[in-house]
Design an enzyme around this catalytic site. Structure first.
Site, PDB file in Angstrom:
ATOM      1  N   THR A  69       2.677  -3.774   3.804  1.00 45.96           N
ATOM      2  CA  THR A  69       1.276  -3.623   3.444  1.00 45.96           C
ATOM      3  C   THR A  69       0.434  -4.619   4.229  1.00 45.96           C
ATOM      4  OG1 THR A  69       1.660  -5.166   1.719  1.00 45.96           O
ATOM      5  CG2 THR A  69       1.824  -2.875   1.150  1.00 45.96           C
TER       6      THR A  69
ATOM      7  N   ASN B  94       9.047   1.072  -1.338  1.00 52.05           N
ATOM      8  CA  ASN B  94       8.273  -0.131  -1.632  1.00 52.05           C
ATOM      9  C   ASN B  94       8.947  -1.417  -1.222  1.00 52.05           C
ATOM     10  OD1 ASN B  94       5.761   0.850  -2.819  1.00 52.05           O
ATOM     11  ND2 ASN B  94       7.191   1.893  -4.191  1.00 52.05           N
TER      12      ASN B  94
ATOM     13  N   THR C  27      -8.128   8.374 -10.572  1.00 48.12           N
ATOM     14  CA  THR C  27      -6.971   8.216  -9.716  1.00 48.12           C
ATOM     15  C   THR C  27      -7.360   7.426  -8.479  1.00 48.12           C
ATOM     16  OG1 THR C  27      -5.212   9.351  -8.569  1.00 48.12           O
ATOM     17  CG2 THR C  27      -7.392  10.296  -8.377  1.00 48.12           C
TER      18      THR C  27
ATOM     19  N   GLU D 130       6.057   8.134  -5.774  1.00 47.87           N
ATOM     20  CA  GLU D 130       6.943   7.606  -4.741  1.00 47.87           C
ATOM     21  C   GLU D 130       8.412   7.764  -5.129  1.00 47.87           C
ATOM     22  OE1 GLU D 130       3.961   4.410  -2.620  1.00 47.87           O
ATOM     23  OE2 GLU D 130       5.266   3.710  -4.225  1.00 47.87           O
TER      24      GLU D 130
END
Lengths: 428, 428
Positions: free
Chosen positions: B428, B423, B215, B301
C-alpha cells in the site's frame, strides 16, 4: 507442530522486579503447598497426548476465579462459578479434547460427577473441587475417562516442576507450546523483615481468543497467605490488565476460566488489601498473568510475530481500549505484519473506524519504534530499515491520539496462512 | 485474477419486484440523462488498467450522498461532503490507485483542482462537481493525470451500457469483478397511469470493507424526478439496509462514498416522500444497493462463498445488528465456511460474545437451511448432506435468539488463504 517446550517470552512488565521479584522455575507448583499432575485419560483419540490435569492444594485454600462473559457458557463454567464464590477451594480438574459446552443437563451432571470423583480420591468436600474443560463444543463429555483417569491422576500428583509442566501440557489444544510462568520474591511483614513467596501458574489458549474476564483456561497459585478478598482483588486487577488485553481473533470462548489458589504455605502475616505485602504480591500476580497472556498471543493460531499495540493520548480509558482492540483485531493490520509491510495507513484506518473521537491532524504513529506519521502526515520511511526491523520476534505498534491522557496496551499476533489452515481444517 | 465480467449475483430483495420493477442493462447509464466514461489516465503504473472515471448528469440534478464515518477521512470525502450538502450536483470524478488520504492541505487542494478541471470542461460551476478516490493511503495524489485525463474522459462520455461499464471498471482496486446493477419499472402518477423510470449504478469494494454510512465508492443514478429531500431519504434508508450491512473484514475505509443523482429525465410528477411513486422508487434504489452490496461481499478479498447471516428474535434492532456482525466478522466462523465445516459451535460462540442478552436455552441455529441447534442443544447432522450443501455459491447462517422480534441481515464472505495472500502481499 506441537512442542512440549515453552516459548521464551520475556517479562515485559517490570513492576514485580521493582518489588524484588524475579522469575523462577516450577509453574503452578512454584508455590509451596501445591501439587499437580497431567496424564492421558482417553478424552482424546491420540493416546500420546495428555488430556487430564489436576491441580491440588494440600489444604483448602483461599481461591478466586474469573469466568467467560460469553452468553453461551459451558457446563464446567456454570459449576465452577458457583463453587468459587465461597472464596475457598481445594482442587481443580481440567480436561482437553471436549469443552462440555452446549451439552445441557447431561453436561452439568458430568461436570459435577468429575468433581465428586476427585473429592472422593482426595477425601475432601466435593464443593471444594472446581472443574474446567476445553475442546470441541456441542458433544457430550464422556464420564468413562474420569472413572479411570481420576485415580491415576491423583496417584501422579507431585510438587515438582515436571508435574506442573505435565498439567500445563494436558490442557493444550491448538496451542503449539505449553505456557507456564512463575516469580519469587519478598512479602514485607508488618513487624519488619520479609517472607519469601511464590506466584506461578499455567495457561492455555491459541484460538477463539479475546477473553472477557479470563483466558480460556488458567490456573495460578501462590503460597502467600492472601485472604479470599485480597486474592479476588489481586486476581481481578491482574486479569483486567493481562488476559483481558489479549486478542488472537476477537472470538471469546465459551469456556474461559482463570483460577487462583493462595495456600498460605509461605507463612508470615495474613495479607489483606491493606497489608504492606499486598502491592508486591499483587504485582507478582499481575506479572505472571501478563507473561502468560503474552505467551498466548505469541502462540496465537498460525502466529509468526507477537504484537504489542499501545494507544496513548486517548480521552478516556474506554476510548484507549476501543482503539487498541480495533487495531489489534484488524485483519488488514495483522496481514500487513505477516507480510512485513510497514503499512501505517491500515493502522490509521483501524484507529479511525471505531467511533472514538479524535482529530486526524493530531495523530502520531510509530511502527517498531520508528515515527511513520506525525500530526496526521506521513514521515518518509527507510524501507530497508523497516524490513530489517520486521525480523524481530516482537513488533510494536504505537498510536498517540492527542486527545487526552489515557493509554491502553493490548497484545495480539499476525494473521497468516497458518491461521486459515488451522481453522479451515480443524474439525470441531 | 481480475475480470471485466460482472459476478452473476441474483437479486435477493423482492420488494422492487412487488412494485413491478425488473433488472435491466446499463448500470449507471440506465437512467435517462446520465453519461459516463472510464479511461486509463496514469494514476496506476499499469497502463492496461483504467483508473479515471467520470459520471455526468446532462443538467444539474438532485443529488444525495453518504460518506465514511472513519475519523481518518480522505481529502475527496472532505471536499465532496461539503458540496453534496446543497442537494444538487452535476458530476463526480473518481480515480483508483491512490486514496488521497492522510495527505493534508496539498491533498485537499488536489481534490479541489480535479473538480475545477472537470467543471471547466463541462462548462459548469466547480461546486457542482464531486470527487472520490480509492487506493493507497498516505501518498500525495499527483495532479498530472487529471491535467491530461480530464479532457480525455470528458471526450469519452457516452450514455451507453459500455460507457457505464468502463466507469465501473476504472474504480476497481483489489476487486476481481466490476459491480453494476440496474432496475426498470413504473412510477405511479397522481393523475393515474405511470411513467417508466430507471435506477442504476456501480460500486467498488473488496477489502477494508465494513462500510459505515456507505461503501467504499458507489455512484447511483435514477431518471425519476426525485426532490433533493426525497433522494436523500431514499438513499439513507437504502444504504442503511445494504452497504451498511456488508462486512468483508470489519475494517472501515477512509474513503467510503455513495452518491445518488436523480436527473428527472424520465418526466412525470415530481416525487417527494408523500408521492405515490416514492415507495416504488425507494424500493428500486434499495434493490440496486442491496444487489451491489451482495456483489461486494461475494467479491470480498479471497472469497469463495457469499454468506448471508440472518439474526432473528433479538430484543432490539441494535442487538440484532450486533449479533449479526459478530457472526459475520468472526474469523473462526469465516474459516469454518472456507473449510466446509458445519461448525455451529463457532456461530454460537460468536453470538454469545458480544454482550447482547439472551438465554442459551432459547437459541436455534440453522446452517444452509438445516436445523443444527434447537433450544440450545445440538441436532444430529447428516455430514454428507452438509458437505453437499457447501458446494452452493451462497451459504445461509440463521440464528434465532428467542429474545424478541427484531431481525437483521448481514452479508459477508469466507476467510481464505486468498485474503491472507492478497493483504500480506498488497503493497500500500
Amino acid at each position: 507442530m506441537t512442542s512440549c517446550n515453552p516459548l521464551a517470552i520475556p517479562m515485559q512488565d517490570d513492576a514485580p522486579q521493582s518489588f524484588g521479584f524475579a522469575p523462577c522455575e516450577g509453574g503452578v507448583c512454584a508455590a509451596a503447598g501445591m501439587r499437580a499432575a497431567g496424564i492421558s485419560a482417553g478424552f482424546r483419540r491420540n493416546p500420546q497426548r495428555k488430556d487430564l490435569a489436576l491441580v491440588v492444594a494440600d489444604e483448602a485454600s483461599a481461591c478466586a476465579a474469573t469466568f467467560t462473559q460469553n452468553r453461551f457458557c459451558a457446563a464446567p463454567v456454570q459449576v465452577s462459578r458457583g463453587r468459587a464464590a465461597s472464596g475457598h477451594a481445594r482442587a481443580v480438574v481440567l480436561n482437553s479434547g471436549n469443552a462440555n459446552a452446549a451439552t445441557g443437563e447431561p453436561g452439568l451432571r458430568c461436570a459435577e460427577k468429575a468433581c465428586a470423583l476427585v473429592a472422593r480420591e482426595l477425601g475432601c468436600d466435593e464443593r471444594d473441587v472446581l472443574v474446567a474443560s476445553t475442546g470441541v463444543i456441542g458433544v457430550q463429555l464422556p464420564l468413562e475417562p474420569y472413572m479411570t483417569g481420576v485415580p491415576a491422576v491423583v496417584g501422579a500428583l507431585a510438587a515438582t516442576p515436571e508435574a506442573a509442566h505435565d498439567a500445563a501440557c494436558a490442557v493444550m489444544t491448538t496451542d503449539t507450546h505449553p505456557k507456564e510462568a512463575a516469580l519469587v520474591g519478598p512479602a514485607p511483614q508488618a513487624g519488619g523483615g520479609a517472607v519469601t513467596v511464590h506466584v506461578g501458574g499455567f495457561a492455555k489458549g491459541s484460538g477463539m481468543i479475546q477473553p472477557n474476564m479470563a483466558t480460556m483456561l488458567c490456573v495460578l497459585s501462590t503460597d502467600a497467605p492472601l485472604t479470599p478478598e485480597a486474592a479476588r482483588s489481586a486476581l481481578l486487577s491482574a486479569v483486567r490488565q493481562s488476559f483481558n488485553k489479549v486478542t488472537v481473533d476477537s472470538d471469546t470462548s465459551t469456556n474461559d476460566t482463570c483460577i487462583l489458589f493462595a495456600t498460605g504455605a509461605a507463612g508470615g502475616d495474613a495479607i489483606d488489601e491493606a497489608s504492606p505485602a499486598f502491592p508486591a504480591v499483587a504485582a507478582a500476580i499481575k506479572g505472571v498473568c501478563t507473561n502468560l497472556a503474552r505467551q498466548i498471543a505469541a502462540d496465537g493460531e498460525g502466529s509468526t510475530r507477537l504484537v504489542t499495540v499501545d494507544v496513548l493520548g486517548a480521552a478516556t480509558q474506554a476510548d484507549a481500549d476501543k482503539v487498541a482492540f480495533a487495531i489489534a483485531n484488524s485483519p488488514l493490520v495483522k496481514t500487513a505484519i505477516f507480510g512485513h509491510d510497514a503499512n501505517w495507513g491500515r493502522v490509521a484506518a483501524a484507529a479511525g473506524k471505531c467511533g472514538v473521537p479524535f482529530s486526524q491532524e493530531a495523530v502520531d504513529i510509530d511502527l517498531m519504534g520508528v515515527p511513520v506519521l506525525r500530526a496526521g502526515l506521513p514521515v518518509p520511511m527507510d524501507e530497508g530499515d523497516m524490513l530489517r526491523r520486521f525480523e524481530q520476534p516482537e513488533i510494536g505498534v504505537a498510536v498517540s491520539l492527542g486527545a487526552g491522557d489515557a493509554h491502553a496496551r493490548v497484545w495480539t499476533c499476525d494473521l497468516t496462512h497458518g491461521y486459515v489452515k488451522i481453522n479451515g481444517e480443524y474439525r470441531t
